[in-house]
Design a protein around this motif. Structure first.
Motif, mmCIF file in Angstrom:
data_model
loop_
_atom_site.group_PDB
_atom_site.id
_atom_site.type_symbol
_atom_site.label_atom_id
_atom_site.label_comp_id
_atom_site.label_asym_id
_atom_site.label_seq_id
_atom_site.Cartn_x
_atom_site.Cartn_y
_atom_site.Cartn_z
ATOM 1 N N HIS A 1 68.046 51.591 36.541
ATOM 2 C CA HIS A 1 69.153 52.325 37.392
ATOM 3 C C HIS A 1 70.263 50.799 36.679
ATOM 4 O O HIS A 1 70.612 50.113 37.340
ATOM 5 C CB HIS A 1 69.206 52.437 38.561
ATOM 6 N N LEU B 1 79.005 57.944 31.723
ATOM 7 C CA LEU B 1 79.139 57.361 32.854
ATOM 8 C C LEU B 1 80.103 55.714 32.814
ATOM 9 O O LEU B 1 80.236 55.002 33.457
ATOM 10 C CB LEU B 1 77.735 56.118 34.082
ATOM 11 N N THR C 1 73.628 50.556 35.620
ATOM 12 C CA THR C 1 75.102 51.107 36.095
ATOM 13 C C THR C 1 74.576 50.144 37.241
ATOM 14 O O THR C 1 75.812 49.126 37.621
ATOM 15 C CB THR C 1 75.259 52.190 36.102
ATOM 16 N N PHE D 1 72.730 50.124 27.534
ATOM 17 C CA PHE D 1 73.512 51.169 27.865
ATOM 18 C C PHE D 1 73.097 51.714 26.279
ATOM 19 O O PHE D 1 73.798 52.801 25.973
ATOM 20 C CB PHE D 1 74.938 50.744 28.078
ATOM 21 N N LYS E 1 71.421 58.738 28.132
ATOM 22 C CA LYS E 1 72.021 59.345 29.491
ATOM 23 C C LYS E 1 73.106 58.288 29.939
ATOM 24 O O LYS E 1 73.379 58.580 30.982
ATOM 25 C CB LYS E 1 70.898 58.073 29.349
ATOM 26 N N TYR E 2 73.863 57.551 29.596
ATOM 27 C CA TYR E 2 74.331 56.936 30.834
ATOM 28 C C TYR E 2 76.113 56.876 30.068
ATOM 29 O O TYR E 2 77.273 56.408 30.329
ATOM 30 C CB TYR E 2 74.411 55.569 30.092
#
Length: 668
Positions: free
Chosen positions: A253, A302, A255, A292, A298-299
């Motif tokens: 995770h 965000l 973030t 990232f 995936k991110y």
């Protein structure tokens, strides 16, 4: 990410932390008032104690102020504790020679004053300096002295800090039991002192230990407890230190970890931008941006940045981290940042930048660790052992020679034949004892050398096969990337990963085995399932393509043997069979079979190669066969290890049909 998870054990705080952290601003406010020099000195000493690790530059500032007061007012007896500020400052700036000098000067004054409370701190600093240089035995001695003096003088903070440091030292030494024993003692002392901050740092250290030992759930519990203690005491430094480490706990995770790093950096920028944990946090953020980038799909929803901006931000964080580390003369963190920058250059496709940063990484690493220096130290240690043995042999020879001379002296000096006879008998007996001792020493030395050669031969052969497989896959990916579709590439990548994992497992097996074999290279006979041996073969040769492996054995079949010896034998036999089949056209098969009769158990390996003359297998039975540099050693190892675990060897070979090698041993 793995490298990031392992770095912070070394860089956790190992020194004194003030229990008055929450009173920092109060002390600074009091200094602005019109107060006596006595009170000013005391307030500034409190600030020195707080800033000793938290902010080295501020520590130096107030230390210099107190030293000026000492010089002006002639308070030389108070100088011992104040000099600890200089010892801490130069320790944090990696100037260990100056740190040692000032700590030694401080301890001399405190010893003269019989101030055991501060002397405990001096011994702690000596321990920390030795720990920093990797001199663990010296570090333990000083930490324990700090514990003794701290306990006697009720300096519980130093006792707590010493136990925390010992916990990490033993963790570095891979002694988990001692590590947990010492952190438990630290927690007990922290509880007895009723210090919320001491408890916070203890749980933070324990969390880092659990994280490094791959216990994420337990680590999460202790990180949470530590954060609550620091929040209650308003200890911003403790919060920043904890968040910097905590951010690495859950790598899945990103973030969440990145938010912790941002929160920590706000505190570092406020209280101590050049602190080494600030260096670590900038480094963490740089790697977060790289992750990232790698997982952008995936991110991306965000993130407020596009993919190229992530590389720019990573480069900026690496630059900040490296600049601060260089300013603190912290070569190790400069080295880590060069490694990070080389990874950044690789992702950007900047081959020149990658090569330059990678070269700087190795140059810096060599300046810190100097493998040649390590080799020279190892060589000197070996030479010392050999020289000691040679001295003992020479001494024994000299004793024998002197005894022989004494015989002559007694023959010419004594008139009585009976006395001469008695003396001659005595000298003969002594000479015989010394000769036996000399022969025993030479035999032990010869045995030790043979054992060493045999062991390194085993290491060489057991690691050669998986490494060869790994290189084979890497060459295929490099030289013919366009010939493979995505499915093939993915399959080969999975095989490379599997081969690497097998290599790591095999290295761990060999190293664990070597630890138990160093003093006595002898087998440990136990019941071993045949299934374990065949599973080991299958796993270690998963990289082999175009060869079909077959295994046949009765369920629950057991062998009385040494597992590691037998695994080494079967790996070498399998590797030889693979080599035989490499040049063969058509179907290629290796068949492992386990069976038994009334009295014996059997393991056999059969290949469908071209076969060979029995002469080529002579090394399996004749220890007089010459060993070449690249050939013959494997058969010698198979022969010697089979003999050690009481297994017989039989060879059947037929031209154009293949070969079968049979191992047999008595039934359990």
């Amino acid at each position: 990410m793995i490298a990031r998870c392992l770095l912070f054990i070394v860089f956790l705080p190992l020194s004194l932390w003030s229990q008055e952290f929450s009173k920092l601003e109060n002390f600074k406010s009091e200094l602005k008032k019109n107060i006596s020099e006595e009170k000013r000195f005391a307030l500034q000493q409190n600030l020195i104690d707080i800033y000793r690790i938290y902010n080295p530059d501020s520590c130096l500032f107030y230390t210099q102020k107190n030293l000026a007061l000492i010089k002006r007012d002639g308070w030389n007896s108070r100088k011992g504790k104040t000099l600890l500020g200089l010892a801490s400052y130069y320790t944090e700036k990696n100037s260990t020679a100056l740190a040692y000098r000032y700590n030694k000067e401080s301890s001399a004054i405190n010893l003269k004053n019989k101030d055991e409370y501060v002397l405990a701190d001096n011994y702690y600093m000596f321990g920390r300096l030795a720990h920093q240089k990797g001199e663990h035995a010296e570090a333990v001695r000083n930490y324990l002295k700090a514990v003794d003096l701290g306990t006697k003088s009720k300096n519980l903070w130093i006792v707590n800090a010493a136990y925390r440091s010992l916990a990490f030292l033993y963790l570095d030494e891979s002694n988990k039991e001692k590590a947990y024993e010492n952190i438990s003692k630290a927690l007990k002392v922290a509880g007895a002192s009723h210090s919320q901050e001491a408890l916070g740092f203890c749980h933070g250290v324990l969390a880092e230990m659990e994280r490094s030992l791959s216990k994420p759930k337990e680590a999460q519990v202790h990180f949470t407890k530590a954060y609550e203690y620091f929040r209650k005491t308003e200890n911003e430094f403790g919060q920043a230190w904890l968040l910097t480490n905590w951010s690495l706990l859950d790598v899945d995770h990103l973030t969440k970890g990145y938010e912790m790093q941002q929160q920590a950096q706000k505190i570092w920028d406020k209280i101590s931008p050049s602190h080494y944990m600030s260096v670590a946090n900038h480094y963490n953020m740089a790697f977060s941006y790289l992750e990232f980038y790698k997982q952008y799909g995936k991110y991306k929803s965000l993130l407020p940045w596009n993919k190229s901006q992530l590389l720019q931000k990573a480069e900026k964080e690496f630059a900040i981290s490296k600049k601060i580390a260089a300013g603190n003369n912290n070569k190790q963190w400069v080295m880590f940042n060069y490694a990070g920058l080389s990874e950044l250059s690789r992702l950007k496709g900047d081959l020149d930048g990658f090569a330059k940063n990678f070269q700087e990484y190795y140059n810096t690493r060599d300046s810190i660790y100097s493998q040649s220096r390590k080799n020279e130290m190892a060589k000197l240690e070996s030479q010392k052992v050999v020289e000691q043995k040679n001295k003992e042999i020479a001494l024994n020879k000299l004793i024998i020679k002197n005894k022989e001379r004494e015989k002559l002296y007694y023959l010419f000096g004594l008139l009585a034949f009976l006395i001469i006879g008695i003396l001659m008998f005595f000298l003969y007996r002594q000479s015989k004892r010394n000769s036996d001792r000399l022969e025993k020493l030479n035999a032990e030395l010869d045995k030790a050398n043979k054992t060493k050669m045999q062991f390194f031969g085993i290491l060489n052969h057991d690691l050669r096969s998986p490494v060869a497989g790994l290189i084979h896959f890497l060459h295929l990916q490099k030289e013919a990337p366009d010939m493979m579709d995505e499915e093939t590439k993915k399959r080969l990548e999975n095989k490379v990963i599997k081969a690497s994992e097998n290599l790591l497992q095999q290295m761990e097996d060999l190293l664990l085995w070597s630890k138990g074999q160093m003093n006595n290279f002898a087998p440990e006979m136990k019941e071993v399932p045949v299934n374990d041996i065949f599973r080991d073969i299958e796993g270690n040769f998963s990289w082999v393509e175009n060869i079909r492996f077959q295994f046949e054995f009765p369920e629950n079949m057991m062998l009385l043997t040494d597992k590691e010896y037998l695994k080494t034998i079967t790996r070498n036999l399998t590797n030889n069979a693979v080599k035989v089949l490499e040049q063969k056209e058509g179907e290629k098969t290796i068949f492992w079979n386990a069976y038994s009769d009334k009295n014996r158990n059997y393991l056999s390996i059969t290949d469908n190669g071209e076969g060979a003359s029995i002469e080529k297998f002579r090394a399996l039975f004749d220890d007089s066969v010459t060993i070449g540099t690249k050939k013959g050693l494997g058969l010698h190892l198979i022969r010697d290890l089979s003999k050690a675990i009481r297994m017989d060897i039989e060879v059947k070979t037929e031209k154009d049909k293949g070969s079968t090698i049979i191992l047999s041993s008595k039934k359990v």
